[in-house]
Scaffold this motif. Structure first.
Motif, mmCIF file in Angstrom:
data_model
loop_
_atom_site.group_PDB
_atom_site.id
_atom_site.type_symbol
_atom_site.label_atom_id
_atom_site.label_comp_id
_atom_site.label_asym_id
_atom_site.label_seq_id
_atom_site.Cartn_x
_atom_site.Cartn_y
_atom_site.Cartn_z
ATOM 1 N N TRP A 29 0.853 -1.176 0.000
ATOM 2 C CA TRP A 29 0.000 0.000 0.000
ATOM 3 C C TRP A 29 0.894 1.232 0.000
ATOM 4 O O TRP A 29 1.967 1.230 0.592
ATOM 5 N N ASN A 30 0.433 2.309 -0.634
ATOM 6 C CA ASN A 30 1.150 3.573 -0.544
ATOM 7 C C ASN A 30 0.319 4.536 0.307
ATOM 8 O O ASN A 30 -0.782 4.201 0.767
ATOM 9 N N GLU A 31 0.844 5.734 0.514
ATOM 10 C CA GLU A 31 0.163 6.710 1.375
ATOM 11 C C GLU A 31 -1.228 7.064 0.852
ATOM 12 O O GLU A 31 -2.171 7.223 1.620
ATOM 13 N N GLN A 32 -1.376 7.175 -0.468
ATOM 14 C CA GLN A 32 -2.688 7.492 -1.048
ATOM 15 C C GLN A 32 -3.689 6.370 -0.788
ATOM 16 O O GLN A 32 -4.867 6.640 -0.517
ATOM 17 N N ASP A 33 -3.231 5.117 -0.876
ATOM 18 C CA ASP A 33 -4.108 3.976 -0.590
ATOM 19 C C ASP A 33 -4.612 4.035 0.849
ATOM 20 O O ASP A 33 -5.809 3.855 1.115
ATOM 21 N N GLN A 35 -4.746 6.692 2.865
ATOM 22 C CA GLN A 35 -5.617 7.850 3.068
ATOM 23 C C GLN A 35 -7.010 7.603 2.500
ATOM 24 O O GLN A 35 -8.016 8.012 3.098
ATOM 25 N N ALA A 36 -7.083 6.923 1.349
ATOM 26 C CA ALA A 36 -8.392 6.603 0.759
ATOM 27 C C ALA A 36 -9.185 5.671 1.675
ATOM 28 O O ALA A 36 -10.383 5.853 1.888
ATOM 29 N N TYR A 38 -8.770 5.300 5.009
ATOM 30 C CA TYR A 38 -9.144 6.028 6.223
ATOM 31 C C TYR A 38 -10.298 6.999 5.956
ATOM 32 O O TYR A 38 -11.216 7.124 6.778
ATOM 33 N N TYR A 40 -12.626 6.739 3.625
ATOM 34 C CA TYR A 40 -13.841 5.952 3.372
ATOM 35 C C TYR A 40 -14.434 5.451 4.690
ATOM 36 O O TYR A 40 -15.635 5.600 4.939
ATOM 37 N N GLN A 117 -9.033 -0.141 -1.898
ATOM 38 C CA GLN A 117 -7.743 -0.760 -1.573
ATOM 39 C C GLN A 117 -6.987 -0.985 -2.870
ATOM 40 O O GLN A 117 -7.574 -0.915 -3.946
ATOM 41 N N PRO A 118 -5.687 -1.237 -2.791
ATOM 42 C CA PRO A 118 -4.918 -1.431 -4.022
ATOM 43 C C PRO A 118 -5.402 -2.657 -4.796
ATOM 44 O O PRO A 118 -5.862 -3.635 -4.199
#
Length: 139
Positions: A29-33, A35-36, A38, A40, A117-118
């Motif tokens: 997972w990256n930071e954008q994943d 944050q998305a 959290y 949601y 999620q990714p």
């Protein structure tokens, strides 16, 4: 109105993937994943708070931080740290909800399943369990 426990599941390797380490069966997972996810889940919590259906809800620490206490043959407590990555899914988070019907809780659980999620991340069921009302309605 009845109370329900709504549970999401995960494994130790899922927590590692969320920290950016790809694992067999789960991409990093990256930071954008994060944050998305959290955002949601935060929106779900906000909506449930506004409707008055949220009693409690928490994410849980990774399985590697679990401590298990069982009764040994000698009658003394046996303490085990873990389980670790080889363990199957465990509860990763939960909500205690007070809703008008099982159908309403099922709608909420269906919304939870759509959490971003990714691509390639494992998908787990959302589990709903009615909470007994104290009258001992086991049968």
């Amino acid at each position: 109105m009845a109370k329900y426990l709504v549970m999401v599941q995960g494994t130790q390797t899922d927590y590692e993937a969320m920290r950016g380490k790809a694992t067999p069966g789960s991409p990093a997972w990256n930071e954008q994943d994060l944050q998305a996810m959290y955002a949601y889940m935060g929106a779900i919590n906000d909506d449930l708070s506004e409707t008055g259906e949220l009693v409690d809800g928490q994410g849980l620490a990774e399985p590697a931080r679990i401590r298990t206490v069982t009764l040994g043959e000698d009658g003394k407590a046996v303490i085990t740290d873990g389980p670790y990555s080889e363990t199957k899914e465990l509860m990763a988070g939960y909500w205690v909800l007070e809703c008008a019907s099982l159908d309403r809780v099922t709608e909420i659980a269906a919304r939870v399943t759509r959490c971003p999620q990714p691509e390639g991340a494992p998908v787990y069921p959302v589990v709903i369990r009615p909470i007994l009302d104290g009258a001992g309605d086991i049968c």
